[in-house]
Design an enzyme around this catalytic site. Structure first.
Site, short mmCIF file in Angstrom:
data_model
loop_
_atom_site.label_atom_id
_atom_site.label_comp_id
_atom_site.label_asym_id
_atom_site.label_seq_id
_atom_site.Cartn_x
_atom_site.Cartn_y
_atom_site.Cartn_z
CG HIS A 12 60.71 19.70 26.17
ND1 HIS A 12 60.18 20.74 25.44
CD2 HIS A 12 60.85 20.19 27.43
CE1 HIS A 12 60.01 21.79 26.22
NE2 HIS A 12 60.41 21.48 27.44
CG HIS A 59 64.15 25.08 28.38
ND1 HIS A 59 63.89 24.50 27.17
CD2 HIS A 59 63.11 24.73 29.19
CE1 HIS A 59 62.73 23.83 27.23
NE2 HIS A 59 62.24 23.96 28.45
CG HIS A 193 56.24 20.90 33.69
ND1 HIS A 193 55.62 21.11 32.48
CD2 HIS A 193 57.54 21.24 33.48
CE1 HIS A 193 56.50 21.54 31.58
NE2 HIS A 193 57.68 21.65 32.17
CD GLU A 240 58.03 23.60 28.66
OE1 GLU A 240 59.15 24.01 28.98
OE2 GLU A 240 57.71 22.40 28.73
C1 DHB Z 1 61.51 19.39 33.41
C2 DHB Z 1 60.53 19.63 32.45
C3 DHB Z 1 60.80 20.52 31.39
O1 DHB Z 1 59.90 20.81 30.41
C4 DHB Z 1 62.04 21.14 31.31
O2 DHB Z 1 62.27 21.95 30.24
C5 DHB Z 1 62.99 20.93 32.28
C6 DHB Z 1 62.74 20.05 33.34
C7 DHB Z 1 61.26 18.42 34.54
O3 DHB Z 1 60.14 17.96 34.73
O4 DHB Z 1 62.24 18.05 35.21
FE FE Z 2 60.65 22.61 29.22
#
Ligand code: DHB
Ligand code: FE
Length: 287
Positions: A12, A59, A193, A240
């Site tokens: 997302h 978030h 990530h 996540e």
């Molecule tokens: C990014 C990924 C995410 O899941 C999020 O909530 C905010 C930013 C990113 O990779 O930039």
């Molecule tokens: Fe996220």
């Protein structure tokens, strides 16, 4: 009888919403990701769901660090989107389905989940971006939604095992609903990530592929480690994946993988999309 048709699993990343706003989906940077949604669009044409149950994490828009439910279920008439700081265009509000929300909530509490119920709830990019991907074009949403937020942000985090049990209990509640709703389940976020700290930019392809391989046939294999160990494997925001695990739980024992896409990187994230049909729906589409 309500029918769970299948599940859409996707990253997302807010930048996806930015790309949609700019209309650059077919640029070389973005097309390998957006093209992964073609099978989803085809499937939705036949599946025609009218409710989407969305497992995601907030978030900092609806819940901030001062009040952080481990599991929160929406029970609102309407869910408004707002921008929590990414500069994304605000999307149309979603209609809710309060009767089905309360049925899920009653089922969860009966199954001893001590959840938070939200009769007002803003939804952030983790709900909006996956829905924009599934239903492009910026028109009114064709589904009512039931958002289910899992805390992936502030310690202590729920274990993957507990998130799977939550999803299974949601699935049980959905299957016991007497309405004739056609339901799609979303799991949003991931895959690996990490946006901050010394490991910012961290991606673990091996773990991501393990998650994608096991999600359909053996989701319990993703629940043998703690949330902290998932962070070790997938990065601090890669946790996540628990939203995917919960959503997979709601689909029932057997699912059919219809499509998968994995592309690195979108922003800082290993971006993935998977589509599963439940057993009933696979039979229906084959008929
Ligand atoms: C990014 C990924 C995410 O899941 C999020 O909530 C905010 C930013 C990113 O990779 O930039
Ligand atoms: Fe996220």
């Amino acid at each position: 009888m309500a029918q769970i048709l299948g599940g859409i699993f996707t990253s997302h990343v807010p930048g996806i919403g930015g790309a949609i706003a700019k209309g650059v989906q077919q640029d070389p940077y973005w097309s390998p990701f957006f093209d992964g949604f073609k099978p989803v669009h085809n499937w939705l044409k036949t599946a025609k769901p009218d409710v989407a149950v969305v497992f995601y994490n907030d978030h900092g828009l609806n819940f901030f660090l001062d009040k952080m439910p481990t599991f929160a279920v929406g029970a609102a008439d309407t869910y408004r989107n707002a921008d929590e700081g990414w500069g994304l265009p605000v999307q149309n509000s979603f209609k809710g389905d309060t009767a089905l929300s309360w049925h899920i909530i009653e089922g969860l509490v009966a199954d001893e989940f001590d959840i938070t119920t939200c009769q007002s709830m803003l939804v952030d990019h983790a709900v909006v971006v996956p829905c924009q991907l599934a239903w492009p074009g910026g028109v009114d949403w064709p589904v009512r939604i039931i958002p289910i937020a899992i805390n992936t942000v502030q310690f202590p985090l729920p274990s993957p095992k507990r998130c799977l049990a939550l999803g299974r209990a949601v699935g049980k509640a959905l299957r016991s609903w007497q309405g004739d709703e056609r339901i799609v389940v979303f799991g949003t976020g991931g895959l690996s990530h990490q946006l901050d700290g010394e490991r910012a930019g961290f991606i673990n392809q091996k773990y991501d592929r393990f998650c994608m391989d096991k999600l359909g046939p053996d989701v319990d294999a993703l629940t043998t480690i703690s949330a902290l160990d998932v962070i070790e494997e997938a990065g601090s925001q890669g946790v996540e994946i628990v939203n995917w695990i919960a959503a997979r739980g709601a689909l029932g024992d057997t699912v059919h993988e219809l499509s998968r896409n994995y592309h690195i990187p979108i922003s800082n994230t290993a971006a993935a999309t998977m589509l599963f049909a439940t057993e009933n729906e696979a039979l229906e589409q084959a008929a």
